[in-house]
Design an enzyme around this catalytic site. Structure first.
Site, PDB file in Angstrom:
ATOM      1  N   VAL A  14       6.968  -2.840  -6.578  1.00 23.37           N
ATOM      2  CA  VAL A  14       7.913  -2.715  -7.696  1.00 23.37           C
ATOM      3  C   VAL A  14       9.357  -2.774  -7.192  1.00 23.37           C
ATOM      4  O   VAL A  14      10.194  -3.506  -7.734  1.00 23.37           O
ATOM      5  CB  VAL A  14       7.661  -1.404  -8.491  1.00 23.37           C
ATOM      6  CG1 VAL A  14       8.663  -1.277  -9.629  1.00 23.37           C
ATOM      7  CG2 VAL A  14       6.240  -1.371  -9.025  1.00 23.37           C
ATOM      8  N   GLU A 188      -5.948  -1.485  -6.426  1.00 21.99           N
ATOM      9  CA  GLU A 188      -5.469  -1.087  -5.098  1.00 21.99           C
ATOM     10  C   GLU A 188      -6.631  -1.108  -4.104  1.00 21.99           C
ATOM     11  O   GLU A 188      -7.797  -1.052  -4.509  1.00 21.99           O
ATOM     12  CB  GLU A 188      -4.965   0.370  -5.151  1.00 21.99           C
ATOM     13  CG  GLU A 188      -3.901   0.642  -6.181  1.00 21.99           C
ATOM     14  CD  GLU A 188      -2.533   0.183  -5.720  1.00 21.99           C
ATOM     15  OE1 GLU A 188      -2.341   0.066  -4.503  1.00 21.99           O
ATOM     16  OE2 GLU A 188      -1.686  -0.071  -6.581  1.00 21.99           O
ATOM     17  N   LYS A 203      -0.565   9.428 -17.375  1.00 19.41           N
ATOM     18  CA  LYS A 203       0.244   8.732 -18.379  1.00 19.41           C
ATOM     19  C   LYS A 203       0.100   9.411 -19.742  1.00 19.41           C
ATOM     20  O   LYS A 203       1.073   9.528 -20.491  1.00 19.41           O
ATOM     21  CB  LYS A 203      -0.178   7.264 -18.457  1.00 19.41           C
ATOM     22  CG  LYS A 203       0.190   6.488 -17.200  1.00 19.41           C
ATOM     23  CD  LYS A 203      -0.489   5.125 -17.177  1.00 19.41           C
ATOM     24  CE  LYS A 203      -0.122   4.355 -15.929  1.00 19.41           C
ATOM     25  NZ  LYS A 203      -0.952   3.149 -15.768  1.00 19.41           N
ATOM     26  N   GLY A 300       1.956  -4.413 -12.563  1.00 20.74           N
ATOM     27  CA  GLY A 300       2.398  -5.626 -11.880  1.00 20.74           C
ATOM     28  C   GLY A 300       3.881  -5.513 -11.571  1.00 20.74           C
ATOM     29  O   GLY A 300       4.623  -4.898 -12.339  1.00 20.74           O
TER      30      GLY A 300
HETATM   31  N1  LIG Z   1       2.572  -1.477  -8.873  1.00 22.70           N
HETATM   32  C1  LIG Z   1       2.604  -1.375 -10.192  1.00 22.70           C
HETATM   33  O1  LIG Z   1       2.148  -2.262 -10.921  1.00 22.70           O
HETATM   34  C2  LIG Z   1       3.194  -0.144 -10.832  1.00 22.70           C
HETATM   35  C3  LIG Z   1       3.238  -0.055 -12.232  1.00 22.70           C
HETATM   36  C4  LIG Z   1       3.836   1.052 -12.831  1.00 22.70           C
HETATM   37  C5  LIG Z   1       4.339   2.060 -12.048  1.00 22.70           C
HETATM   38  N2  LIG Z   1       4.245   1.967 -10.689  1.00 22.70           N
HETATM   39  C6  LIG Z   1       4.818   3.052  -9.894  1.00 22.70           C
HETATM   40  O2  LIG Z   1       5.888   2.547  -9.125  1.00 22.70           O
HETATM   41  C7  LIG Z   1       5.983   3.257  -7.897  1.00 22.70           C
HETATM   42  C8  LIG Z   1       5.940   2.294  -6.730  1.00 22.70           C
HETATM   43  O3  LIG Z   1       4.719   1.577  -6.779  1.00 22.70           O
HETATM   44  P1  LIG Z   1       4.473   0.296  -5.878  1.00 22.70           P
HETATM   45  O4  LIG Z   1       3.283  -0.381  -6.451  1.00 22.70           O
HETATM   46  O5  LIG Z   1       5.702  -0.479  -5.680  1.00 22.70           O
HETATM   47  O6  LIG Z   1       4.052   0.991  -4.496  1.00 22.70           O
HETATM   48  P2  LIG Z   1       4.094   0.362  -3.052  1.00 22.70           P
HETATM   49  O7  LIG Z   1       3.961  -1.120  -3.095  1.00 22.70           O
HETATM   50  O8  LIG Z   1       3.130   1.137  -2.226  1.00 22.70           O
HETATM   51  O9  LIG Z   1       5.572   0.677  -2.556  1.00 22.70           O
HETATM   52  C9  LIG Z   1       6.009   1.951  -2.245  1.00 22.70           C
HETATM   53  C10 LIG Z   1       7.148   1.803  -1.247  1.00 22.70           C
HETATM   54  O10 LIG Z   1       7.669   3.093  -0.980  1.00 22.70           O
HETATM   55  C11 LIG Z   1       7.650   3.341   0.418  1.00 22.70           C
HETATM   56  N3  LIG Z   1       7.292   4.730   0.667  1.00 22.70           N
HETATM   57  C12 LIG Z   1       6.196   5.387   0.249  1.00 22.70           C
HETATM   58  N4  LIG Z   1       6.215   6.645   0.667  1.00 22.70           N
HETATM   59  C13 LIG Z   1       7.358   6.778   1.386  1.00 22.70           C
HETATM   60  C14 LIG Z   1       7.948   7.869   2.083  1.00 22.70           C
HETATM   61  N5  LIG Z   1       7.358   9.070   2.131  1.00 22.70           N
HETATM   62  N6  LIG Z   1       9.103   7.655   2.714  1.00 22.70           N
HETATM   63  C15 LIG Z   1       9.709   6.456   2.680  1.00 22.70           C
HETATM   64  N7  LIG Z   1       9.206   5.398   2.025  1.00 22.70           N
HETATM   65  C16 LIG Z   1       8.045   5.566   1.386  1.00 22.70           C
HETATM   66  C17 LIG Z   1       6.620   2.419   0.996  1.00 22.70           C
HETATM   67  O11 LIG Z   1       7.024   2.133   2.307  1.00 22.70           O
HETATM   68  P3  LIG Z   1       6.060   1.398   3.344  1.00 22.70           P
HETATM   69  O12 LIG Z   1       6.094  -0.047   2.936  1.00 22.70           O
HETATM   70  O13 LIG Z   1       6.733   1.652   4.635  1.00 22.70           O
HETATM   71  O14 LIG Z   1       4.730   2.037   3.196  1.00 22.70           O
HETATM   72  C18 LIG Z   1       6.703   1.208   0.076  1.00 22.70           C
HETATM   73  O15 LIG Z   1       7.650   0.287   0.508  1.00 22.70           O
HETATM   74  C19 LIG Z   1       4.835   4.271  -7.914  1.00 22.70           C
HETATM   75  O16 LIG Z   1       5.295   5.495  -8.398  1.00 22.70           O
HETATM   76  C20 LIG Z   1       3.852   3.658  -8.896  1.00 22.70           C
HETATM   77  O17 LIG Z   1       3.029   4.615  -9.522  1.00 22.70           O
HETATM   78  C21 LIG Z   1       3.698   0.890 -10.064  1.00 22.70           C
END
Ligand SMILES: NC(=O)c1ccc[n+]([C@@H]2O[C@H](COP(=O)([O-])OP(=O)(O)OC[C@H]3O[C@@H](n4cnc5c(N)ncnc54)[C@H](OP(=O)(O)O)[C@@H]3O)[C@@H](O)[C@H]2O)c1
Length: 429
Positions: A14, A188, A203, A300
């Site tokens: 995201v 995932e 949610k 997404g």
């Molecule tokens: N993906 C979706 O479709 C979606 C939809 C709605 C809401 N969301 C929400 O959006 C948020 C992000 O989701 P995402 O899918 O983008 O997740 P993601 O791809 O796993 O990205 C999370 C990012 O945050 C970093 N991170 C995680 N923990 C960390 C920490 N303790 N310290 C520093 N950096 C950290 C990770 O770094 P690394 O790369 O180094 O691991 C990664 O770059 C979540 O809250 C999720 O629930 C996602």
């Protein structure tokens, strides 16, 4: 035009898409949103390697962004409930507006965070936390602000919905449907929270806080996941005029609020039953307006980023008047006393009189039987099997009574196994 200074933490799926939108669509945002956004600093623990823009200030110390005096709006996209909480609370104490997509954080710590935000006179945008790119938070916060919401029912987890659609349409077994979802990037590597219902329940608790003005309280949500559903159940449901969907449900009854998320039989004539693949949908019933339905992509990177940026624009315009969980007399209650119609699938002995005995157990608990299916099953040599499946649709019954009923059925010599019990979505109003 004065630019709004944004600090962003987390450059994953995201975060990467938000970064791209802010850097590559800035003129469109200026044209449509009426604001210029300046990306002041990005926090990524992998550093510059994940930020493909040389002019952006990148730090591996994410707390630096939350403390950066040049940042007006802090965007949290790291996920999780520990470090994300620290970051968000620090940014709030520093007087920054917040945008987050983090449903787990809000469902579990939302109350504390919103109270802190109120004390510090900042606002929190969380459109992306529920239904991704489909603006359901905006509908509740703004569009329906003049109406008392009585209930909502939604398909809020795209992964579960994709799997159930595959199982229903292609008759694919659960584990294969899950593998397919993972191959397509719709699930995932660790899909536990999607499959066991946690994601949809989180949610639902956010929607309930907004719709019924109760605290964020994930503990009060009763839920189960789609891992309990077999292709067999979907076939029986179809035969009886239903689809099985994972439904997040919230209801206000007098001053009591009940929130749940369960695999649920939804009648074919209800719109939610037709929502397939990874799509999300939410039906909200409010006094004065009746039902409104919101449909669209629930996850997404791009749809979610679009919701994050929409929050940035809204914050730039002054934010929202209606805050979640503002004071009301409504009380969140565990919903085990709520009565809903049910689906039961049992394996019973293939002998005369069994159905009459089972019916008597239902009658003793004062539960009506609305429909019953018992197909003859023949083995290869044409002989009947010793045990046959029986499917029963019952009238409305509470969780407490279901427990007693299942104990009694399990004690019966004629019942080999009580395989399944699901709720049936009953159209209210
Ligand atoms: N993906 C979706 O479709 C979606 C939809 C709605 C809401 N969301 C929400 O959006 C948020 C992000 O989701 P995402 O899918 O983008 O997740 P993601 O791809 O796993 O990205 C999370 C990012 O945050 C970093 N991170 C995680 N923990 C960390 C920490 N303790 N310290 C520093 N950096 C950290 C990770 O770094 P690394 O790369 O180094 O691991 C990664 O770059 C979540 O809250 C999720 O629930 C996602």
């Amino acid at each position: 035009m004065k630019a709004l200074r944004v600090g962003l933490c987390g450059v994953g799926n995201v975060g990467g898409a938000v970064l791209k939108l802010l850097k590559e669509s800035s003129s469109l945002l200026e044209q449509q949103g009426g604001f210029l956004f300046e990306l002041v600093q990005v926090g990524a623990r992998k550093g510059r390697s994940v930020v493909p823009y040389d002019d952006v200030d990148v730090t591996t110390d994410l707390m630096e962004v939350a403390n950066n005096p040049d940042v007006d709006i802090f965007v949290e996209l790291i996920g999780g409930t520990e470090f994300a909480d620290e970051l968000v609370q620090t940014a709030i104490r520093n007087g920054k507006q917040i945008v987050t997509a983090n449903k787990a954080l809000l469902a579990i710590k939302g109350d504390e965070i919103f109270q802190l935000a109120k004390q510090n006179n900042v606002q929190i945008g969380f459109e992306a936390s529920v239904a991704g790119g489909t603006p359901v938070i905006k509908a509740l916060r703004e569009g329906l602000v003049a109406n008392k919401v009585e209930w909502f029912a939604g398909i809020l987890n795209g992964t579960s919905n994709y799997i159930l659609t595959e199982m229903s349409v292609e008759k694919t077994e659960f584990s294969l449907a899950l593998s397919k979802a993972q191959e397509l990037g719709l699930a995932e590597a660790d899909p536990t929270m999607d499959i066991d219902g946690t994601d949809a329940a989180q949610k639902a608790s956010i929607l309930a806080a907004l719709a019924f003005h109760v605290p964020f309280n994930f503990e009060a949500v009763n839920y189960e996941g789609i891992d309990k559903v077999d292709v067999e159940d979907l076939k029986y449901a179809e035969e009886l005029g239903y689809n099985i969907k994972h439904i997040a449900f919230g209801r206000l009854l007098d001053n009591s609020v009940f929130v749940s998320a369960y695999p649920t039989l939804v009648p074919h004539e209800v719109i939610l039953s037709q929502v397939g693949q990874q799509m999300n949908a939410l039906e909200i019933y409010a006094q004065g307006i009746g039902s409104t339905v919101y449909y669209g992509p629930g996850a997404g990177p791009e749809p979610t980023a679009s919701a994050v940026v929409a929050d940035l624009v809204d914050l730039a315009k002054g934010g929202w008047q209606a805050e979640p969980a503002r004071h009301s007399d409504n009380i969140l209650r565990q919903e085990s006393s709520i009565k809903v119609p049910r689906y039961f699938r049992l394996m019973v002995k293939n002998e005369p009189g069994v159905i009459a005995k089972i019916s008597a157990v239902f009658a003793n608990q004062d539960i009506s039987i609305e429909a019953l299916i018992q197909h003859e099953i023949k083995v290869n040599n044409g002989e009947q099997t010793d045990e046959v499946p029986v499917v029963i649709l019952s009238g409305s019954v509470s969780d407490q009574i279901v427990k007693e009923l299942l104990n009694q059925l399990n004690d019966m010599e004629e019942v080999a196994d009580c395989l399944k019990q699901f709720r049936i979505h009953a159209k209210i109003n």
